[in-house]
Design a protein around this motif. Structure first.
Motif, PDB file in Angstrom:
ATOM      1  N   GLU A 149      -2.689 -11.403  -0.359  1.00 51.08           N
ATOM      2  CA  GLU A 149      -3.015 -10.542   0.781  1.00 51.08           C
ATOM      3  C   GLU A 149      -3.207 -11.366   2.037  1.00 51.08           C
ATOM      4  OE1 GLU A 149      -5.452  -6.683  -0.653  1.00 51.08           O
ATOM      5  OE2 GLU A 149      -6.460  -8.564  -1.080  1.00 51.08           O
ATOM      6  N   MET A 153      -0.841 -11.426   5.547  1.00 48.97           N
ATOM      7  CA  MET A 153      -1.370 -11.129   6.880  1.00 48.97           C
ATOM      8  C   MET A 153      -1.269 -12.332   7.812  1.00 48.97           C
ATOM      9  SD  MET A 153      -4.547  -8.465   6.284  1.00 48.97           S
ATOM     10  CE  MET A 153      -5.171  -9.030   4.717  1.00 48.97           C
ATOM     11  N   LYS A 158      -1.522 -12.209  11.945  1.00 48.41           N
ATOM     12  CA  LYS A 158      -2.906 -11.765  12.088  1.00 48.41           C
ATOM     13  C   LYS A 158      -3.842 -12.973  12.219  1.00 48.41           C
ATOM     14  CE  LYS A 158      -2.288  -7.229  11.241  1.00 48.41           C
ATOM     15  NZ  LYS A 158      -0.830  -7.219  11.071  1.00 48.41           N
ATOM     16  N   GLU A 162      -9.043 -10.771  12.456  1.00 47.42           N
ATOM     17  CA  GLU A 162      -8.376  -9.516  12.102  1.00 47.42           C
ATOM     18  C   GLU A 162      -8.267  -9.368  10.586  1.00 47.42           C
ATOM     19  OE1 GLU A 162      -5.285  -8.645  15.751  1.00 47.42           O
ATOM     20  OE2 GLU A 162      -4.861 -10.335  14.433  1.00 47.42           O
ATOM     21  N   ILE A 163      -7.971 -10.472   9.917  1.00 44.87           N
ATOM     22  CA  ILE A 163      -7.854 -10.431   8.451  1.00 44.87           C
ATOM     23  C   ILE A 163      -9.212 -10.122   7.828  1.00 44.87           C
ATOM     24  CG2 ILE A 163      -7.309 -11.787   6.391  1.00 44.87           C
ATOM     25  CD1 ILE A 163      -5.334 -13.383   8.149  1.00 44.87           C
ATOM     26  N   ALA A 166      -9.936  -6.473   8.165  1.00 44.41           N
ATOM     27  CA  ALA A 166      -9.077  -5.661   7.299  1.00 44.41           C
ATOM     28  C   ALA A 166      -9.510  -5.735   5.842  1.00 44.41           C
ATOM     29  CB  ALA A 166      -7.625  -6.109   7.433  1.00 44.41           C
ATOM     30  N   LEU A 167      -9.994  -6.909   5.429  1.00 48.36           N
ATOM     31  CA  LEU A 167     -10.368  -7.095   4.029  1.00 48.36           C
ATOM     32  C   LEU A 167     -11.860  -6.853   3.768  1.00 48.36           C
ATOM     33  CD1 LEU A 167      -8.295 -10.303   3.143  1.00 48.36           C
ATOM     34  CD2 LEU A 167      -7.699  -7.910   2.736  1.00 48.36           C
TER      35      LEU A 167
END
Length: 206
Positions: A149, A153, A158, A162-163, A166-167
């Protein structure tokens, strides 16, 4: 062009085979000739470097039938067709089915040699790409699902922030995952990691 690459000629006309062999070998290329599709299939094994110079009309299995058989069996050898005036429409259909080129009789020697060089270069590049994909696939297999993942990204541009959002993890955790991705993929830079992602099959990063 690899030294072991071979031009495989399949033509039932002995005079044509001899003429083609002399011409092609005069440029330093390796050549093997066969008088039928069956003779070629008996001798050929998948994975041999080279290209196939194939007459469209032959007794028994025709050139087009041999091309179709190789495609069904997954043999990736580049195919160049030699055609007579009445075979051009068939050759066009064969090119749509994956043949690299067709050479219409009578042909100029340089046109044929140029086509053969292009086919051998294509074969070499395709082989190198397959090897690169296989190597990258082995490295990808070492990643955990979360590292997959993160890599997807990261190579999508990213930022760590941002990562992390998102996670649902901290930026520090993303940094740790990212470091492990770089280590396992043996990537010296982000640019190299992106290059690997582009070479890899798209489904490898999902």
């Amino acid at each position: 062009m690899t030294a072991e690459a071979t031009v495989f000629i399949v033509d039932d006309d002995q005079a044509m085979r001899t003429s083609l062999q002399w011409l092609i070998e005069s440029t330093g290329m390796s050549v093997k000739t066969y008088d039928s599709a069956d003779a070629f299939l008996t001798d050929y094994y998948p994975g041999r470097a080279g290209c196939l110079l194939l007459d469209v009309r032959m007794p028994g299995m025709s050139g087009l039938e041999l091309q179709a058989y190789l495609a069904r069996e997954g043999f990736r050898i580049p195919v160049i067709l030699i055609t007579g005036h009445g075979d051009v429409a068939m050759a066009v259909r064969a090119m749509k089915a994956g043949a690299m080129d067709f050479i219409e009789k009578p042909f100029h020697d340089e046109d044929l040699l140029r086509s053969l060089r292009n086919a051998l270069d294509h074969d070499q590049k395709t082989r190198a790409n397959r090897l690169a994909r296989a190597d990258i696939a082995m490295r990808l297999a070492e990643l955990t699902p979360r590292e997959h993942e993160v890599m997807a990204m990261v190579t999508d541009g990213k930022s760590n922030k941002e990562i992390a959002a998102a996670l649902g993890v901290s930026a520090k955790t993303v940094e740790a995952h990212r470091a492990r991705v770089m280590e396992k993929m043996r990537a010296e830079s982000l640019a190299e990691l992106v290059r690997m992602a582009l070479i890899a099959a798209p489904e490898a990063l999902v």
